[in-house]
Design an enzyme around this catalytic site. Structure first.
Site: not given
Ligand code: PA5
Length: 407
Positions: A264, A285, A398
């Protein structure tokens, strides 16, 4: 001290060491920014505030089987990281809400807590985040059903010191109120009540945490700035992806906190390193192949701990499993040997590695490390010429979501 080892970086790129004047200028730029208040936060948080946080946490611990930490992004990730890594096992169970809109998640949470005593810590600096407010409404109705007029005794609100609707509600209801200073942004707020109160609910020693951060602020900025400079050299040389790795699964959420901090702060104006995280040895893995042999545009930032304080001996063999050479060894020892071997393998495969070593896996070591990465993140941004403390992209989505919901 946080120790940085860049030998696995200089093999691949020429890094430029910053001189004292450049380091001091970076420090001043960050500190004097209107959102640079986090830098002094470890000094600014007074004993009375710590005491009030600990007292509220003790009350919540005494009255709750569950504590629901409700918040999003910077108002949640720091707390979660501290609780997962350093929370004590005999604490109330800590659950999380307020960072998603999932019906499945909220229903399961309610099923879990409905017949139990619980309290809620709700953190939102702006007091306007959709996910957080929706989750809080739901939790508040349950608290009211359960405790009636005494519901506010089960609520702590952590928000900015201006009259947001959330703060007004807390004032009117008589809930506990804690403040995130205006000059400290979400992802830099781990040493405000947004990080400290939930952590104290899990019996994390927040005084030690702050002591570690103070030590780093007093003595460690130069190392953080040199690390920032090395990151920028890597970026400019075409290493566009940074992978945060730890060999301690309990620090997995350190990675989540780190990813938000850097993502951010840096991802702006069409540039910025792409931050991702792995936890070893588990992720060897799954992601080991990609890191060893995938595109050579990535490097690793590996967080290690000198002293993990806990060790466990290898048990005697139960069948001929081919591991008899490890009989007299311990888990911590084997983990350390594996770290070295993995770093060497990845370097041989062409992936640079920056090693960051914290002194201890405890509150003190975490306090130092959190301050170190915050410093190096802000310094990296200033070196690249972007402002670390704004997030217009987050605000944009937002706004769009709220518009689409007609709110
Ligand atoms: O770092 C940030 O500023 C963001 O990630 C915020 O922390 C996040 O969006 C939540 O915002 P608020 O604390 O206002 O609810």
């Amino acid at each position: 001290m946080i120790n940085i080892n860049l030998s696995g970086v200089v093999k691949f790129v020429k890094t430029s060491n910053l001189d004292t004047a450049e380091i001091n200028s970076l420090h001043t730029k960050i500190k004097s920014h209107s959102m640079g208040g986090w830098m002094e936060m470890p000094f600014d948080i007074h004993e009375e505030q710590i005491d009030r946080i600990n007292k509220t946490a003790d009350r919540f611990r005494g009255q709750s089987e569950y504590i629901v930490v409700t918040g999003a992004g910077g108002s949640s990730l720091g707390a979660r990281m501290l609780i997962d890594a350093l929370g004590k096992p005999d604490s109330p169970v800590i659950l999380y809400a307020g960072d998603n809109l999932s019906a499945i998640r909220i229903s399961r949470l309610l099923q879990k807590i409905s017949n139990h005593d619980f309290s809620v810590v709700v953190s939102s600096k702006s007091g306007t985040t959709l996910e957080t407010l929706l989750a809080f409404r739901t939790l508040y109705s349950l608290l009211q059903k359960k405790y009636g007029d005494r519901a506010p005794e089960h609520i702590a609100v952590v928000t900015e010191d201006r009259r947001t609707a959330l703060r007004n509600f807390a004032l009117e209801a008589g809930a506990y109120i804690f403040t995130i200073p205006e000059n400290v942004g979400g992802r830099y707020s781990v040493f405000t009540p947004a990080g400290l109160l939930p952590a104290a609910c899990a019996d994390v020693d927040i005084t030690r945490l702050i002591t570690g951060a103070v030590k780093q602020e007093k003595t460690g900025f130069a190392a953080a700035a040199q690390f920032a400079s090395a990151r920028n050299s890597l970026y400019n040389a075409g290493y566009k992806k940074e992978i945060f790795a730890t060999f301690e699964p309990d620090a997995e959420n350190f990675g989540a906190w780190w990813r938000q901090l850097f993502g951010e702060s840096e991802g702006k104006e069409g540039g910025g390193l792409f931050p991702s995280t792995v936890t070893y040895t588990g992720d060897l893995h799954s992601m080991g192949q990609y890191i060893q042999e995938g595109p050579r545009d990535l490097y690793e930032t590996i967080l290690m701990f000198d002293d993990v304080k806990t060790d466990y001996p290898v048990a005697p063999s139960v069948f001929p499993d081919g591991l008899s050479a490890l009989e007299s060894r311990s888990f911590a020892e084997i983990n350390r040997l594996a770290q070295r071997a993995v770093i060497e393998a990845h370097l041989a495969g062409g992936a640079p590695a920056a090693e960051i070593t914290a002194p201890t896996f405890d509150e003190y070591g975490f306090g130092m490390t959190l301050q170190f990465f915050s410093q190096s993140c802000a310094a990296s941004c200033f070196l690249r010429g972007v402002d670390p403390f704004y997030q217009p992209g987050v605000e944009a989505y937002k706004k769009r979501v709220k518009q689409s919901l007609g709110t």
